[in-house]
Write a protein that holds these residues in place. Structure first.
Motif, mmCIF file in Angstrom:
data_model
loop_
_atom_site.group_PDB
_atom_site.id
_atom_site.type_symbol
_atom_site.label_atom_id
_atom_site.label_comp_id
_atom_site.label_asym_id
_atom_site.label_seq_id
_atom_site.Cartn_x
_atom_site.Cartn_y
_atom_site.Cartn_z
ATOM 1 N N ILE A 18 1.757 6.210 -10.713
ATOM 2 C CA ILE A 18 2.163 5.267 -11.782
ATOM 3 C C ILE A 18 3.233 4.035 -11.487
ATOM 4 O O ILE A 18 3.033 2.915 -11.668
ATOM 5 N N ASP A 19 3.982 4.667 -10.497
ATOM 6 C CA ASP A 19 5.106 3.750 -10.395
ATOM 7 C C ASP A 19 4.481 2.454 -9.341
ATOM 8 O O ASP A 19 4.587 1.221 -9.643
ATOM 9 N N ARG A 20 3.678 2.914 -8.503
ATOM 10 C CA ARG A 20 2.653 2.184 -7.634
ATOM 11 C C ARG A 20 2.001 1.211 -8.407
ATOM 12 O O ARG A 20 1.841 -0.308 -8.218
ATOM 13 N N VAL A 21 1.152 1.553 -9.418
ATOM 14 C CA VAL A 21 0.172 0.696 -10.431
ATOM 15 C C VAL A 21 1.149 -0.418 -10.872
ATOM 16 O O VAL A 21 0.969 -1.283 -10.910
ATOM 17 N N GLU A 45 -7.636 -6.141 -12.051
ATOM 18 C CA GLU A 45 -7.602 -5.234 -10.808
ATOM 19 C C GLU A 45 -8.118 -5.808 -9.436
ATOM 20 O O GLU A 45 -8.133 -5.138 -8.648
ATOM 21 N N ARG A 46 -8.594 -6.976 -9.457
ATOM 22 C CA ARG A 46 -9.069 -7.555 -8.379
ATOM 23 C C ARG A 46 -7.936 -7.800 -7.471
ATOM 24 O O ARG A 46 -8.139 -7.855 -6.344
ATOM 25 N N ARG A 47 -6.656 -7.941 -8.016
ATOM 26 C CA ARG A 47 -5.688 -8.181 -7.085
ATOM 27 C C ARG A 47 -5.347 -6.895 -6.172
ATOM 28 O O ARG A 47 -4.309 -7.017 -5.323
ATOM 29 N N VAL A 48 -5.961 -5.669 -6.423
ATOM 30 C CA VAL A 48 -5.472 -4.529 -5.534
ATOM 31 C C VAL A 48 -6.886 -3.899 -5.057
ATOM 32 O O VAL A 48 -7.656 -3.746 -5.933
ATOM 33 N N SER A 49 -6.665 -3.368 -3.993
ATOM 34 C CA SER A 49 -7.936 -2.455 -3.405
ATOM 35 C C SER A 49 -7.619 -1.194 -4.163
ATOM 36 O O SER A 49 -6.973 -0.465 -4.065
ATOM 37 N N GLU A 50 -9.070 -0.505 -4.239
ATOM 38 C CA GLU A 50 -9.075 1.076 -4.601
ATOM 39 C C GLU A 50 -8.505 1.753 -3.448
ATOM 40 O O GLU A 50 -7.764 2.766 -3.767
ATOM 41 N N GLU A 51 -8.246 1.456 -2.207
ATOM 42 C CA GLU A 51 -7.851 2.301 -1.037
ATOM 43 C C GLU A 51 -6.298 2.521 -1.362
ATOM 44 O O GLU A 51 -5.690 3.119 -0.887
ATOM 45 N N ALA A 52 -5.840 1.281 -1.663
ATOM 46 C CA ALA A 52 -4.313 1.373 -2.025
ATOM 47 C C ALA A 52 -4.004 2.531 -3.012
ATOM 48 O O ALA A 52 -2.798 3.254 -2.656
ATOM 49 N N VAL A 59 -4.040 12.349 -5.261
ATOM 50 C CA VAL A 59 -5.417 11.348 -5.774
ATOM 51 C C VAL A 59 -6.658 12.148 -5.326
ATOM 52 O O VAL A 59 -6.776 12.330 -4.165
ATOM 53 N N GLU A 60 -7.432 12.430 -6.366
ATOM 54 C CA GLU A 60 -8.842 13.123 -6.024
ATOM 55 C C GLU A 60 -9.777 11.938 -5.814
ATOM 56 O O GLU A 60 -10.376 11.856 -4.773
ATOM 57 N N ARG A 61 -9.799 10.799 -6.753
ATOM 58 C CA ARG A 61 -11.000 9.864 -6.405
ATOM 59 C C ARG A 61 -10.421 8.674 -7.050
ATOM 60 O O ARG A 61 -9.621 8.681 -8.372
ATOM 61 N N VAL A 62 -10.905 7.478 -6.909
ATOM 62 C CA VAL A 62 -10.474 6.251 -7.677
ATOM 63 C C VAL A 62 -11.827 5.578 -7.727
ATOM 64 O O VAL A 62 -12.647 5.366 -6.895
#
Ligand code: PEP
Ligand code: MN
Length: 347
Positions: A18-21, A45-52, A59-62
């Motif tokens: 949550i903090d990272r988001v 959300e284009r400003r951040v990649s799913e990998e981040a 985390v299980e999946r994004v």
């Protein structure tokens, strides 16, 4: 995007995600499922990649959500939502019928209607206390008195109440009486009102704007969910088309479309959808056959004397006869709907 946490993810790992988001300038909405926690990420959300996020602990999946509406989409939640209104489950196997007058007119009228529709199998009582009328000189509803009469009818019948709120400032007042807020067609894009009911946990019956696209309708629901209230029931109530023989054109295409696009329940309002008393039964049967999770119907002990929407209001006697037919249609499409005799037997 949606971040799905592992079932055994620790609280502090969830917190770290949550903090990272938030650090990325996006808004996290934490949704606690029965098995695992899910964090919906709202914003550009284009400003951040799913990998981040996928590399973070627990985390299980994004999953990206490609639709403009996120929380209401089936991509986000594959299983259908069940919305509870005063002990009644909407979105399950039972087709839930909400019935009552367009407007609360007197204590006697609403109590009499409540008892009659309950005996016929209705599960929720409708009735407007604040009426959004086309003309400023038309009857605007009994307002607070109307809410009090609804409360008496609830006490007498045991039926939960759905009633309209038209002003964001009235949300606390209406919320004191209603088991479910109704947002009317004219307010579907009243974003302040949507946000205000979104801040509560009370179920919301959101009616489709009479000129709205499916996408706009689902985005209106998204406003409510994005504030944290997931208890939204959608309602098709007819749209404006070039046809004038009926008051509106009931767009039953929306029912299967919503089932595909969203996990939210959808009910149908054949009263406003047709504007004609004589058409209500046919379109009610059609709605249940199409897969609607329920109906909302205008019913009055003496429909010709109704102060509002008399032309589309059926009598309590017609309602009881219709409920018997609807039970058979529901059965044919593998749903259940309490028929009059059953509900009377159940007390
Ligand atoms: C109503 O339910 O009486 C009503 C005003 O509905 P709509 O907002 O669909 O016109
Ligand atoms: Mn009405």
């Amino acid at each position: 995007m949606i971040i799905v946490m592992k079932p055994d993810a620790r609280e502090d790992w969830v917190r770290a995600v949550i903090d990272r988001v938030e650090k990325e300038g996006l808004r996290p909405v934490l949704l606690s499922g029965t098995e695992r926690k899910v964090i919906a990420v709202i914003g550009d959300e284009r400003r951040v990649s799913e990998e981040a996020f996928s590399v973070l602990k627990g985390v299980e999946r994004v999953m990206p959500v490609l639709k403009p509406y996120k929380l209401v989409s089936r991509e986000f939640q594959p299983e259908s939502s069940i919305v509870r209104c005063g002990g009644v489950a909407i979105g399950g196997k039972e087709c839930v019928v909400m019935a009552g007058p367009c407007a609360v007119e007197s204590e006697k009228q609403i109590i009499e209607t409540a008892l009659a529709v309950k005996a016929a199998g209705a599960r929720i009582l409708r009735g407007g206390a604040f009426k959004p009328r086309t003309g400023p000189y038309d009857f605007q509803g009994l307002q607070k008195k109307g809410l009090e009469y609804l409360q008496s009818a609830k006490k007498e019948s045991g039926l939960p109440i759905v009633t309209e709120v038209v002003d964001p400032r009235d949300v606390p007042l209406v919320g004191d009486y209603a088991d479910m807020f109704q947002i009317g067609t004219r307010n579907m894009q009243n974003f302040l009102l949507l946000r205000e009911v979104g801040k509560t946990q009370k179920p919301v019956l959101l009616k489709r704007g009479m000129q709205s696209l499916y996408k706009e309708f689902l985005l209106a629901a998204e406003y409510i969910l994005s504030e944290g209230n997931r208890n939204v029931v959608l309602c098709e109530r007819g749209i404006r088309t070039f046809e004038t023989h009926t008051r509106n054109t009931l767009d039953l295409n929306l029912v299967p479309a919503v089932k595909e696009l969203s996990h939210l329940p959808i009910v149908v309002d054949p009263s406003h959808g047709t504007g004609r008393r004589g058409f209500v039964a046919a379109m009610s049967r059609a709605a249940i056959a199409a897969g609607a999770d329920g109906l909302i119907l205008e019913v009055h002990p003496a429909p010709d004397e109704a102060l509002t929407d008399a032309d589309q209001t059926i009598s309590t006697i017609q309602f009881a006869a219709l409920m018997k037919q609807l039970a058979a249609v529901a059965d044919a499409v593998d749903r259940v709907l309490p028929s009059p005799s059953e509900s009377v037997a159940c007390g």
